[in-house]
Enzyme design. Structure first.
Site, short mmCIF file in Angstrom:
data_model
loop_
_atom_site.label_atom_id
_atom_site.label_comp_id
_atom_site.label_asym_id
_atom_site.label_seq_id
_atom_site.Cartn_x
_atom_site.Cartn_y
_atom_site.Cartn_z
N CYS A 238 0.82 -1.21 0.00
CA CYS A 238 0.00 0.00 0.00
C CYS A 238 0.86 1.26 0.00
O CYS A 238 0.43 2.30 -0.50
CB CYS A 238 -0.95 0.00 1.19
SG CYS A 238 -0.14 -0.23 2.79
N HIS B 83 -1.10 0.84 7.48
CA HIS B 83 -1.70 0.91 6.15
C HIS B 83 -1.64 2.34 5.63
O HIS B 83 -1.84 3.30 6.37
CB HIS B 83 -3.16 0.45 6.22
CG HIS B 83 -3.82 0.29 4.88
ND1 HIS B 83 -3.36 -0.60 3.94
CD2 HIS B 83 -4.89 0.92 4.32
CE1 HIS B 83 -4.14 -0.53 2.85
NE2 HIS B 83 -5.06 0.39 3.07
#
Length: 758
Positions: free
Chosen positions: A315, A720
């Site tokens: 990510c 994330h």
């Protein structure tokens, strides 16, 4: 008449990379009709789409005639015979096992010959059956790269191999119940030297720890510890070496544990190891995909709204790619020029940076791969999109890099710097087309001795700034909660960046150690200003996040007050600091010259051996007889320095690079680009304004927020990342392959701010 080119087909060797999942120049795949053409000579994959025909492009460049067309579609899922039949066993441990698709997909294959006008060839002719079988059963190039990246090799070190333990002693069960220094009963690390049991450091926000194992090492220097609960009967466990500051393998773990009465064969794994903890944490973090009233955020499709599949901890890369390909400079460089470059490029597409950047641009901007599909079995949610898989690009951009070549989570800002440097090096001979120049500008550093009040000004070329984030706690964290901080404005952080800071300083005028004040100001402003918020700090060897809300409450941000004014008439300059000339042992130097060695090489030998006499220097000279002799001990020439300064590097950096590379200009250029982490950013000739600066000094310097990259988690190496981009009069959230309209983007949580000059 049989095709005369059948004999050109090759068997797949074990070391061969077979590209068979998707086209190497676009994201058309086996799953899209009419499938992918795999070259049976070099195993490149090309699409046969009407508007791109990348397989045909490959044939025109290589004259490789035969291809295997592969098209696949999902088989119907088998249902359990009755309700009493047990479901498949769940995966209970991490493992990378080559996965077969034969039970999941139906494959349709055919052989074509481009030399015969694309005619289909009988697959049973010649050696085609075994060639086709070797292609179909081989691991694809992307799968090989994935396995290699996931298999993080942990090796033994000298400290585990040569571990000296204290005399044997049996540890009773109560001694292994909790940390010796607190009451923690999990995350316990056994010292394999003395048997002390100490709790570990906090791990990824989910496992508690007070760091007593580390404190024990600080006191005793006992280097090796084993995490209880991760020991398996096979003799594996989490082993940590404090001297190496890394996870290691203990080949004698059974013997080392037996020293304390612990039988490995009777152990059962009861806790997650460090890799499992990190993966679990990364999967848990997600940004809200619903509005405050519980409604699902509106999903977006079409050109510029294509998601990127998460490859496993990728990510950080996806968020950076979404941001840079939302910028005009990157779109214009890699999207309309893709076909022209691809038809002329002589490199293998999978190993050409421009091919892969063009492939990404086409994938993200064309809209072909941003189609609504039902991605869940229940069909309770609105259709989403599959997105594109950037595996080929990730393999290329991470090649040779100790961090980005792995599947571990990384720092998005560090990846941005790595990507910009890599592109810049690629565009070195084509600087007019280099899109990274939009980030370039010049910063002026002012330093003033607090005793003599004299000043020194120096200009550095940069591509980003990192701003401090003032942290004022509202309350300390209670168990299971995060610490709270007072909000600060973005302008407050900018003020901290440009404010005076006090440093220790050896003043060349006062000729003594004193203190100096230094600050930073903008000489010029870039088209795009990349700003990193310094939200992370290191505490007890662990990087922790400071979750200070940063308020970005102005639609237009004016930076005029941060412009540099240069040296003033009433200011006196500090003397220049000239590096000390090397000194030589004159007696030894004369002896070496009398032996017939050139003076320049004699001086080099004396420096290399620390001026420790003629004999050692003579031995060094004999060992380095093949070294080049054109070494100028007096320093680089003005002409060589000028070559580098004309490229935008400062004179001090040019001198240092030449000094590190024996005054070889080409090697000096390589050195400059491979040392991008130095204090001075890289710069470009094309952005030079003729006055030794980069960017634009015109005022007003007004900026708008273009995009942000946000992070959820406790460390830049876990958690994330997502990107929010303002486009088409709305904020858009790019969360891996999910692309939605963001009604209230969390700008206060951003880690990287991207500002566009207006």
């Amino acid at each position: 008449m049989a095709c005369p080119h059948i004999s050109s087909a090759s068997l797949v060797a074990n070391s061969t990379q077979v590209h068979k999942e998707e086209c190497t120049l676009c994201f058309d795949s086996q799953d899209l009709a009419p499938g992918i053409d795999v070259c049976l000579t070099c195993f490149n994959a090309g699409c046969d789409s009407p508007d791109r025909k990348h397989a045909q492009v490959h044939y025109q460049k290589t004259n490789h005639p035969l291809v295997l067309n592969i098209y696949r579609f999902l088989k119907d899922k088998p249902k359990r015979a009755d309700a009493t039949e047990e479901p498949p066993q769940k995966i209970s441990k991490l493992a990378i096992v080559p996965e077969s698709d034969k039970d999941k997909y139906e494959f349709v294959t055919k052989v074509k010959c481009y030399a015969c006008g694309g005619a289909e060839i009988d697959k049973s002719l010649g050696n085609l059956p075994i060639v086709i079988d070797s292609v179909m059963t081989s691991l694809s190039a992307s799968r090989q790269s994935e396995i290699k990246a996931w298999e993080e090799e942990i090796t033994a070190c000298e400290h585990t191999q040569n571990l000296v333990q204290n005399p044997p002693k049996k540890l009773e069960s109560q001694a292994l119940a909790h940390c010796n220094d607190c009451d923690l009963k999990e995350n316990l690390w056994l010292c394999l030297v003395c048997g002390n049991l100490g709790c570990g450091r906090q791990q990824y926000g989910g496992v508690g720890g007070n760091g007593h194992g580390l404190a024990h090492f600080d006191q005793t220097k006992h280097p090796i510890s084993c995490k209880l609960g991760t020991i398996t009967p096979e003799g594996t466990a989490d082993i940590y070496c404090y001297l190496c500051n890394d996870s290691k393998l203990d080949p004698l773990l059974g013997k080392h544990l037996a020293n304390f009465g612990i039988n490995v064969e009777s152990q059962q794994k009861t806790e997650k190891n460090l890799t499992e903890l990190q993966l679990e944490q990364n999967l848990q973090f997600d940004f809200s995909m619903v509005t405050e009233d519980g409604k699902e955020l509106e999903k977006l499709f079409g050109p510029g709204y294509t998601g990127l599949k998460n490859l496993g901890n990728s990510c950080y890369m996806a968020s950076v790619l979404q941001v840079i390909f939302s910028l005009d400079a990157f779109q214009q460089r890699y999207y309309p020029t893709a076909m022209e470059h691809q038809s002329q490029c002589l490199l293998e597409p999978a190993n050409c940076l421009q091919c892969q950047l063009s492939k990404l641009a086409d994938g993200l901007l064309s809209g072909r791969y941003s189609q609504a599909v039902q991605t869940n079995e229940t069909e309770s949610e609105a259709p989403g999109q599959d997105g594109i898989t950037p595996a080929m690009f990730k393999t290329l951009i991470g090649k040779g890099h100790e961090e980005f070549a792995t599947m571990r989570q990384q720092d998005a800002f560090e990846f941005f710097q790595h990507l910009m440097t890599t592109i810049e090096r690629k565009e070195l001979n084509n600087s007019e087309s280099d899109p990274t120049k939009i980030f370039k500008f010049t910063i002026q550093q002012r330093l003033q001795c607090l005793d003599c009040k004299r000043v020194r000004y120096s200009n550095n070329n940069e591509s980003n700034i990192s701003i401090p984030v003032p942290a004022r706690k509202i309350k300390s964290a209670e168990e299971g909660s995060e610490e709270s901080y007072e909000p600060v404005t973005f302008e407050t952080c900018l003020e901290s960046f440009t404010a005076d800071s006090m440093v220790e300083y050896l003043c060349p005028f006062c000729n003594k150690k004193t203190h100096a004040a230094k600050n930073m100001r903008f000489v010029t402003f870039p088209e795009i200003l990349m700003v990193q918020a310094l939200r992370f700090e290191s505490e007890n060897y662990v990087t922790c996040k400071i979750s200070v809300p940063i308020l970005f409450d102005k639609e237009i941000l004016n930076l005029d007050k941060y412009i540099a004014h240069g040296k003033q008439e009433n200011e006196e300059s500090l003397p220049e600091e000239t590096p000390a000339e090397p000194t030589f042992d004159k007696v030894a130097l004369d002896q070496l010259i009398m032996m017939g060695f050139p003076e320049t090489r004699c001086k080099k030998a004396l420096i290399a051996t620390g001026n420790n006499g003629a004999e050692r220097a003579m031995n060094w000279l004999f060992e380095h007889m093949d070294d080049p002799d054109n070494i100028d001990m007096s320093g680089p020439s003005e002409a060589d320095i000028a070559k580098l300064t004309d490229m935008g590097f400062s004179q001090s950096r040019a001198k240092k690079a030449l000094g590190e590379t024996n005054n070889d200009v080409q090697r000096a250029i390589e050195w400059l680009f491979s040392h991008e982490d130095s204090n001075e950013g890289l710069s470009l000739q094309s952005s030079h304004n003729g006055n030794g600066a980069f960017g634009d000094s015109k005022l007003p310097a007004n900026y708008q927020l273009h995009s942000v990259i946000s992070h959820k988690g406790t460390s830049p190496h876990c958690g994330h990342y997502v990107a929010h981009v303002y486009k088409d009069q709305q904020w858009v959230l790019y969360n891996d392959n999910k692309v939605v309209k963001a009604t209230r983007p969390p700008l206060e949580e951003a880690y990287i701010y991207i500002l566009r000059r207006i």
